[in-house]
Design a protein around this motif. Structure first.
Motif, short mmCIF file in Angstrom:
data_model
loop_
_atom_site.label_atom_id
_atom_site.label_comp_id
_atom_site.label_asym_id
_atom_site.label_seq_id
_atom_site.Cartn_x
_atom_site.Cartn_y
_atom_site.Cartn_z
N LEU A 163 12.74 -17.96 -13.51
CA LEU A 163 14.01 -18.00 -13.08
C LEU A 163 14.50 -16.63 -12.60
O LEU A 163 15.59 -16.70 -11.63
CB LEU A 163 14.92 -18.27 -14.33
CG LEU A 163 14.70 -19.51 -15.07
CD1 LEU A 163 15.68 -19.56 -16.14
CD2 LEU A 163 14.74 -20.82 -14.05
N ALA A 164 14.03 -15.49 -12.81
CA ALA A 164 14.62 -14.38 -12.50
C ALA A 164 13.46 -13.30 -12.64
O ALA A 164 12.75 -13.24 -13.34
CB ALA A 164 15.66 -13.66 -12.91
N THR A 165 13.47 -12.31 -11.68
CA THR A 165 12.36 -11.41 -11.46
C THR A 165 13.05 -10.03 -10.91
O THR A 165 13.93 -10.19 -9.98
CB THR A 165 11.06 -11.62 -10.50
OG1 THR A 165 10.37 -12.76 -10.97
CG2 THR A 165 10.29 -10.54 -10.45
N ALA A 166 12.83 -8.96 -11.57
CA ALA A 166 12.98 -7.81 -11.17
C ALA A 166 11.84 -6.92 -11.15
O ALA A 166 10.94 -6.67 -11.74
CB ALA A 166 13.91 -6.91 -12.38
N THR A 167 11.78 -6.27 -9.56
CA THR A 167 10.29 -5.82 -9.25
C THR A 167 10.08 -4.21 -9.97
O THR A 167 8.82 -4.18 -10.05
CB THR A 167 10.30 -5.51 -7.81
OG1 THR A 167 11.53 -4.58 -7.49
CG2 THR A 167 10.73 -7.04 -7.14
N GLY A 168 11.11 -3.58 -10.26
CA GLY A 168 10.86 -2.33 -10.86
C GLY A 168 9.99 -1.63 -10.04
O GLY A 168 9.03 -0.88 -10.40
N ARG A 169 10.34 -1.47 -8.64
CA ARG A 169 9.26 -1.01 -7.71
C ARG A 169 9.38 0.66 -7.99
O ARG A 169 10.28 1.33 -8.00
CB ARG A 169 9.54 -1.09 -6.55
CG ARG A 169 9.39 -2.60 -5.85
CD ARG A 169 9.59 -2.75 -4.38
NE ARG A 169 8.94 -4.33 -3.96
CZ ARG A 169 9.99 -5.02 -3.54
NH1 ARG A 169 11.20 -4.83 -3.25
NH2 ARG A 169 9.43 -6.09 -3.09
N PRO A 170 8.02 1.26 -8.19
CA PRO A 170 7.99 2.78 -8.44
C PRO A 170 8.26 3.49 -6.96
O PRO A 170 8.17 2.84 -5.93
CB PRO A 170 6.69 2.96 -8.79
CG PRO A 170 5.86 2.04 -8.30
CD PRO A 170 6.68 0.68 -8.45
N ALA A 171 8.45 4.64 -6.75
CA ALA A 171 8.60 5.65 -5.56
C ALA A 171 7.19 5.41 -5.02
O ALA A 171 6.13 5.35 -5.76
CB ALA A 171 8.88 6.90 -6.02
N PRO A 172 7.26 5.28 -3.41
CA PRO A 172 5.99 5.29 -2.89
C PRO A 172 5.11 6.36 -3.21
O PRO A 172 5.55 7.59 -3.36
CB PRO A 172 6.20 4.97 -1.65
CG PRO A 172 7.56 5.84 -1.59
CD PRO A 172 8.29 5.39 -2.65
N GLY A 173 3.94 6.16 -3.48
CA GLY A 173 2.83 7.08 -3.73
C GLY A 173 2.34 7.92 -2.33
O GLY A 173 2.87 7.55 -1.36
N ARG A 174 1.42 8.69 -2.59
CA ARG A 174 1.17 9.46 -1.19
C ARG A 174 0.16 8.76 -0.17
O ARG A 174 0.66 8.73 0.86
CB ARG A 174 0.23 10.79 -1.67
CG ARG A 174 0.68 11.84 -2.44
CD ARG A 174 -0.15 12.94 -2.92
NE ARG A 174 0.32 14.09 -3.61
CZ ARG A 174 -0.22 14.99 -4.26
NH1 ARG A 174 -1.35 15.11 -4.18
NH2 ARG A 174 0.44 15.55 -4.79
N GLY A 175 -0.66 7.78 -0.73
CA GLY A 175 -1.19 6.99 0.05
C GLY A 175 -0.18 6.00 1.06
O GLY A 175 -0.23 5.84 2.05
N GLU A 176 0.53 5.45 0.10
CA GLU A 176 1.86 4.60 0.76
C GLU A 176 2.55 5.49 1.82
O GLU A 176 2.99 4.83 3.13
CB GLU A 176 2.57 4.02 -0.22
CG GLU A 176 3.45 2.75 0.30
CD GLU A 176 4.19 2.21 -0.91
OE1 GLU A 176 4.14 2.70 -2.13
OE2 GLU A 176 4.79 0.98 -0.89
N GLN A 177 2.91 6.63 1.59
CA GLN A 177 3.59 7.46 2.28
C GLN A 177 2.88 7.69 3.75
O GLN A 177 3.32 7.53 4.83
CB GLN A 177 4.25 8.89 1.68
CG GLN A 177 5.29 8.53 0.73
CD GLN A 177 5.47 9.93 -0.10
OE1 GLN A 177 4.49 10.89 -0.08
NE2 GLN A 177 6.35 9.63 -1.00
N ARG A 178 1.75 8.05 3.61
CA ARG A 178 0.76 8.23 4.92
C ARG A 178 0.85 7.03 5.55
O ARG A 178 0.83 7.04 7.17
CB ARG A 178 -0.35 8.66 4.46
CG ARG A 178 -0.46 10.39 3.93
CD ARG A 178 -2.08 10.77 4.00
NE ARG A 178 -2.87 9.74 2.90
CZ ARG A 178 -3.13 10.18 1.78
NH1 ARG A 178 -2.73 11.19 1.08
NH2 ARG A 178 -3.93 9.32 1.10
#
Length: 292
Positions: A163-178
C-alpha cells in the motif's frame, strides 16, 4: 485487494470472499516459512529477543537480496502502533550491528555477514489494514518502510498488496557521485546510456527503491526486479528477475546467467550498447517490475 475481486469458476462463478487470519501468529508462520518467495527476504530468526533493557521481541529478522537488514512486524488487523513498534526495533537493530552480523554469520556464512548493507535497513509491516495516518506517515519518514496488506481467500490462497513505500534513500556514495559527474559532463556515451536506463527503471511505477551496492545498483519493490552494474567501456549490463527459459533470448543482447557468477541479482542478463537496445529492453523491464 482494495479493487480486486476473486472468483471460483469451477461449476459456475462464485466469489471467494477475503478474510483475515484467525490469529496474528498464523500470518507470521506462513510468511516466515515462505519469506523469500513472498517478500524477497531471506529468513534469519523468529521472535528475536532485544534483551532485558529493551524487553521486546522482533517478530521476524531477515536480510534482503542486497544485504540490507530487514525487520518484519505483523498485525492481524489494523493497529495504529505497528509502524512505531517496527521503527523502535529497527533502531535497536542499527545500534546492535555486531549482534545482527553474528546472526547472519551463523545462518548464512561469513561472506554474507561481511556484505551487510547498513546504509539501507528496512522495515516491512504485514497487517490486515492501515489507517490513513499510517499511509501518510510512512511517506514522510526517512527510513525504508513497506506497508503490506494481506488477505486470505478460501482455505489455500493469500494475497499481498503493498500500500505504501518509503525509500529511505541514503546519500549517494562515491561511486554514484562519480557516475553522476560523468553523466552531467556528457563525457561518456555509455555512462549516459546507464543514466537513461536508471531513469527508465525508476520511472516504471510507484514504490521503487534504489539501493547502491559497491558493485551494482539494485531496483526493488518488495524484492529486486533489476540491477545495473557500473558501465563497461562499450556496454551496460542489466540483470532482471525473470525466468530466462520463458524469454526468447537474442544473441549478444539477452543471456541466461542462471548459475553463473555475476554482480547484481537476477538470472536474465540484458546488454545495452545503444539507445535502440534500451528501447527494445523496456518490455523486459516492465515484465520484471510487474512480477516483483
Amino acid at each position: 485487494m482494495s479493487q480486486l475481486r476473486l472468483y471460483n469458476t469451477n461449476g459456475g462463478v462464485t466469489e471467494v470472499m477475503p478474510r483475515l487470519a484467525e490469529a496474528e501468529a498464523d500470518v507470521q508462520r506462513l510468511v516466515e516459512a515462505n519469506m523469500e518467495a513472498l517478500l524477497g527476504v531471506r529468513f534469519l530468526a523468529s521472535e528475536y529477543s532485544t534483551g532485558p533493557v529493551h524487553a521486546g521481541r522482533i517478530d521476524s529478522l531477515g536480510i534482503d537480496a542486497n544485504g540490507a537488514p530487514v525487520v518484519v512486524e505483523y498485525k492481524r488487523g489494523t493497529d495504529p502502533g505497528v509502524i512505531n513498534q517496527g521503527l523502535f526495533y529497527l533502531s535497536w537493530l542499527v545500534d546492535h550491528r555486531g549482534e545482527f552480523e553474528h546472526l547472519v554469520r551463523d545462518r548464512l556464512g561469513a561472506t554474507a555477514a561481511a556484505q551487510v548493507l547498513w546504509s539501507g535497513p528496512r522495515l516491512i509491516c504485514v497487517a490486515g489494514g492501515y489507517t490513513r495516518y499510517d499511509l501518510h506517515a510512512v511517506r514522510e519518514h526517512r527510513r525504508s518502510i513497506d506497508l503490506v496488506r494481506y488477505r486470505y481467500f478460501g482455505t489455500d490462497l493469500i494475497g499481498l498488496e503493498t500500500l505504501a513505500t518509503a525509500t529511505g534513500r541514503p546519500a549517494p556514495g562515491r561511486g554514484e557521485q562519480r557516475t553522476a559527474q560523468a553523466v552531467r559532463g556528457a563525457r561518456e556515451r555509455i555512462a549516459e546510456l546507464a543514466a537513461v536506463a536508471d531513469e527508465v527503471l525508476l520511472g516504471l511505477g510507484d514504490g521503487i527503491t534504489k539501493v547502491q551496492r559497491k558493485k551494482y545498483c539494485a531496483y526493488q519493490r518488495l524484492r529486486n526486479f533489476a540491477s545495473i552494474c557500473p558501465p563497461q567501456r562499450t556496454k551496460v549490463h542489466v540483470y532482471l528477475s525473470l525466468d530466462p527459459t520463458e524469454v526468447d533470448l537474442v544473441p549478444d543482447f539477452t543471456r541466461n546467467v542462471t548459475g553463473l557468477g555475476h554482480h547484481g541479482t537476477g538470472d536474465l542478463e540484458v546488454r545495452l550498447r545503444t539507445e535502440k537496445d534500451l528501447e527494445r529492453a523496456q518490455d523486459l523491464f516492465r515484465a520484471s517490475y510487474a512480477a516483483a
